[in-house]
Enzyme design. Structure first.
Site, PDB file in Angstrom:
ATOM      1  N   THR A  32      -1.634  -8.109   3.047  1.00 50.50           N
ATOM      2  CA  THR A  32      -2.348  -6.940   2.541  1.00 50.50           C
ATOM      3  C   THR A  32      -1.474  -5.699   2.645  1.00 50.50           C
ATOM      4  O   THR A  32      -0.966  -5.379   3.715  1.00 50.50           O
ATOM      5  CB  THR A  32      -3.640  -6.716   3.347  1.00 50.50           C
ATOM      6  OG1 THR A  32      -4.438  -7.893   3.278  1.00 50.50           O
ATOM      7  CG2 THR A  32      -4.427  -5.536   2.794  1.00 50.50           C
ATOM      8  N   GLN A  33      -1.291  -5.025   1.530  1.00 50.91           N
ATOM      9  CA  GLN A  33      -0.501  -3.798   1.516  1.00 50.91           C
ATOM     10  C   GLN A  33      -1.379  -2.552   1.531  1.00 50.91           C
ATOM     11  O   GLN A  33      -0.990  -1.531   2.072  1.00 50.91           O
ATOM     12  CB  GLN A  33       0.397  -3.770   0.273  1.00 50.91           C
ATOM     13  CG  GLN A  33       1.420  -4.892   0.237  1.00 50.91           C
ATOM     14  CD  GLN A  33       2.395  -4.812   1.402  1.00 50.91           C
ATOM     15  OE1 GLN A  33       2.974  -3.761   1.672  1.00 50.91           O
ATOM     16  NE2 GLN A  33       2.566  -5.913   2.100  1.00 50.91           N
TER      17      GLN A  33
END
Length: 259
Positions: A32-33
């Site tokens: 997850t960015q």
């Protein structure tokens, strides 16, 4: 080619064989960015017999107030409440982790269970491990409850594994808007030790009201828990009292003025 609507663009199975999905399992590892669905502030305040903690029930999809019944306070045993700010999916992962830990502790050979201080240490290590793997859990946690000696305990842990303790704590916008209000009633440990539960709850509710008016990612429905030696009093569907936007028409200085 197979021209049926459910398989447009795919080769026909009866001619070329079944479609091979195996290659999909060998793609790059992805982390997850930027969280998509998030919760906002969590507030907590110590008083002489325990800790009060609160968080609203909103989970926002970007700027959209999408989910209005997301409970972001979790009980652990009879001594601790964990408040989650940040990514909701990571919150759900941590909730499952805590549930499995609770079961393991309950069915273990020892009659002891983790207190709030133990649990905070455990969660901070989990957050730091995930950060070290460059796959952080996008949350900031407040752990409220009682330590091993039965004294009020309140501390935070964030996605870097950084920890901090104080008589009053807040995540998100609450760190800017609510903390000044909470510090008026409990600037240090000595002041917190003189607070009654009624004063602490009132300070938290007033801070939740300010956040509802000032933080665009907040809601007037919230959960609040009071942790003492007698156990945990958790209410998950509270609503702000005496809140109204009626004062808005009295504001001058912005927009078109008609008088």
């Amino acid at each position: 080619m197979n021209h049926l609507p459910q398989a447009w663009g795919r080769p026909r199975d009866d001619v070329y064989g079944a479609y091979d999905h195996a290659y999909l399992q060998n793609g790059p590892k992805q982390h997850t960015q930027s969280p998509a669905v998030t919760g906002t502030s969590v507030l907590a305040l110590k008083f002489k017999d325990g800790v009060v903690i609160a968080a609203d029930n909103l989970a926002s999809y970007g700027s959209l107030a999408r989910f209005t019944d997301v409970k972001r306070l979790r009980k652990f045993a009879d001594t601790t409440v964990v408040g989650f700010g940040g990514d909701v999916s990571d919150m759900q992962y941590l909730d499952r982790l805590l549930n499995s830990l609770d079961i393991e502790e309950a069915y273990g050979g020892s009659s002891h269970t983790l207190n709030a201080q133990n649990l905070h240490t455990y969660l901070s290590k989990v957050m730091y491990k995930r950060r070290s793997e460059f796959n952080p859990l996008w949350n900031q946690l407040l752990v409220a409850g009682l330590d091993g000696e039965g004294k009020p305990f309140l501390a935070s842990a964030d996605l870097l594994g950084t920890t901090f303790s104080s008589p009053s704590l807040a995540t998100g916008f609450g760190a800017h808007l609510a903390q000044p209000l909470l510090r008026k009633v409990a600037f240090d440990e000595e002041a917190a030790a003189k607070l009654t539960v009624e004063e602490a709850v009132e300070a938290i509710k007033e801070s939740m009201k300010v956040l509802f008016y000032r933080d665009a990612r907040s809601l007037d429905k919230y959960s609040i828990a009071v942790v003492t030696k007698d156990g945990i009093d958790l209410k998950q569907d509270e609503k702000l009292e005496k809140q109204s936007w009626a004062f808005a028409d009295q504001i001058r200085g912005y927009g078109t003025q008609i008088n």
